[in-house]
Design an enzyme around this catalytic site. Structure first.
Site, mmCIF file in Angstrom:
data_model
loop_
_atom_site.group_PDB
_atom_site.id
_atom_site.type_symbol
_atom_site.label_atom_id
_atom_site.label_comp_id
_atom_site.label_asym_id
_atom_site.label_seq_id
_atom_site.Cartn_x
_atom_site.Cartn_y
_atom_site.Cartn_z
ATOM 1 N N ASP A 9 5.051 44.184 -16.604
ATOM 2 C CA ASP A 9 4.669 45.581 -16.683
ATOM 3 C C ASP A 9 5.954 46.400 -16.836
ATOM 4 O O ASP A 9 7.046 45.837 -17.000
ATOM 5 C CB ASP A 9 3.821 45.996 -15.478
ATOM 6 C CG ASP A 9 4.579 45.971 -14.153
ATOM 7 O OD1 ASP A 9 5.797 45.674 -14.128
ATOM 8 O OD2 ASP A 9 3.943 46.252 -13.122
ATOM 9 N N HIS A 10 5.838 47.712 -16.776
ATOM 10 C CA HIS A 10 6.996 48.586 -16.959
ATOM 11 C C HIS A 10 8.067 48.385 -15.881
ATOM 12 O O HIS A 10 9.252 48.498 -16.159
ATOM 13 C CB HIS A 10 6.551 50.055 -17.004
ATOM 14 C CG HIS A 10 5.816 50.500 -15.780
ATOM 15 N ND1 HIS A 10 4.530 50.073 -15.493
ATOM 16 C CD2 HIS A 10 6.169 51.311 -14.760
ATOM 17 C CE1 HIS A 10 4.129 50.610 -14.361
ATOM 18 N NE2 HIS A 10 5.104 51.365 -13.890
ATOM 19 N N CYS A 66 6.298 41.776 -12.236
ATOM 20 C CA CYS A 66 5.864 43.142 -11.934
ATOM 21 C C CYS A 66 6.707 43.605 -10.749
ATOM 22 O O CYS A 66 7.724 42.982 -10.443
ATOM 23 C CB CYS A 66 4.352 43.214 -11.665
ATOM 24 S SG CYS A 66 3.771 42.455 -10.131
ATOM 25 N N THR A 68 6.268 43.639 -7.328
ATOM 26 C CA THR A 68 6.374 42.659 -6.244
ATOM 27 C C THR A 68 6.118 41.243 -6.720
ATOM 28 O O THR A 68 6.444 40.289 -6.018
ATOM 29 C CB THR A 68 5.348 42.948 -5.132
ATOM 30 O OG1 THR A 68 4.034 42.820 -5.678
ATOM 31 C CG2 THR A 68 5.548 44.327 -4.528
ATOM 32 N N HIS A 99 5.264 19.749 -6.362
ATOM 33 C CA HIS A 99 4.002 19.469 -5.685
ATOM 34 C C HIS A 99 2.787 20.118 -6.337
ATOM 35 O O HIS A 99 1.685 19.583 -6.222
ATOM 36 C CB HIS A 99 4.066 19.922 -4.222
ATOM 37 C CG HIS A 99 4.990 19.083 -3.396
ATOM 38 N ND1 HIS A 99 4.975 19.115 -2.025
ATOM 39 C CD2 HIS A 99 5.962 18.192 -3.734
ATOM 40 C CE1 HIS A 99 5.889 18.281 -1.553
ATOM 41 N NE2 HIS A 99 6.514 17.719 -2.578
ATOM 42 N N ASN A 100 2.987 21.285 -6.971
ATOM 43 C CA ASN A 100 1.845 22.038 -7.495
ATOM 44 C C ASN A 100 1.778 22.108 -9.011
ATOM 45 O O ASN A 100 0.838 22.683 -9.550
ATOM 46 C CB ASN A 100 1.849 23.460 -6.914
ATOM 47 C CG ASN A 100 1.862 23.447 -5.401
ATOM 48 O OD1 ASN A 100 2.838 23.852 -4.795
ATOM 49 N ND2 ASN A 100 0.803 22.949 -4.795
ATOM 50 N N HIS A 134 -0.009 14.303 -4.988
ATOM 51 C CA HIS A 134 -0.278 15.706 -5.284
ATOM 52 C C HIS A 134 -1.365 15.874 -6.344
ATOM 53 O O HIS A 134 -2.026 16.912 -6.414
ATOM 54 C CB HIS A 134 1.002 16.410 -5.739
ATOM 55 C CG HIS A 134 2.127 16.212 -4.780
ATOM 56 N ND1 HIS A 134 2.122 16.733 -3.499
ATOM 57 C CD2 HIS A 134 3.274 15.521 -4.896
ATOM 58 C CE1 HIS A 134 3.228 16.380 -2.885
ATOM 59 N NE2 HIS A 134 3.944 15.635 -3.714
#
Length: 145
Positions: A9-10, A66, A68, A99-100, A134
């Protein structure tokens, strides 16, 4: 060479521009999915664009930014076969891949510096998925969608 879709985003625009320049100089191919100026915009639009390109395998992976990183990562994770990890430290970044098998990494421009985002992205891009024990968990998550 990996193709990376990137969007922000901006608020994340400066980070996105910085990452594009640095990653291209490392030999990566970047697909800039926007935003392209500092006019106020909505992060779900860019989460959607990056997630869909990764879903369709037009890019190997993605980067989202973004303020956060929270909203844009939540939005990306609404898409099937997307595992977007919000990262701000080395350990979480490493585990998100090992793991993910995350296929999109997200950052908060107000949380991590541009240099930190580059270091975490480099770590993420160079970390392989371990598979093994996993894989069962990834398969379980696929049933949710």
């Amino acid at each position: 060479m990996k193709t990376i879709a990137i969007g922000s985003d901006h608020i994340g625009l400066a980070h996105k521009t910085f990452l594009i320049e640095k990653l291209r100089s490392q030999g990566y191919s970047l697909l800039d999915m926007g935003t392209y100026d500092e006019q106020r915009t909505d992060y779900p639009l860019y989460a959607q664009k990056v997630a869909q390109v990764v879903q369709m395998r037009q890019a190997d992976c993605g980067i989202l930014i973004c303020g956060t990183g929270i909203g844009i990562s939540i939005a990306a994770n609404k898409f099937s076969h997307i595992r977007c990890a919000l990262c701000a430290d080395e350990y979480s970044t490493l585990m998100s891949r090992e793991h993910n098998d995350s296929n999109i990494i997200a950052f908060g421009a107000k949380v991590v510096s541009m240099e930190k985002a580059l270091a975490l992205t480099t770590l993420w891009l160079n970390t392989a998925y371990e598979g093994g024990r996993h894989q069962k968990r990834l398969e379980m998550m696929e049933l949710f969608q």
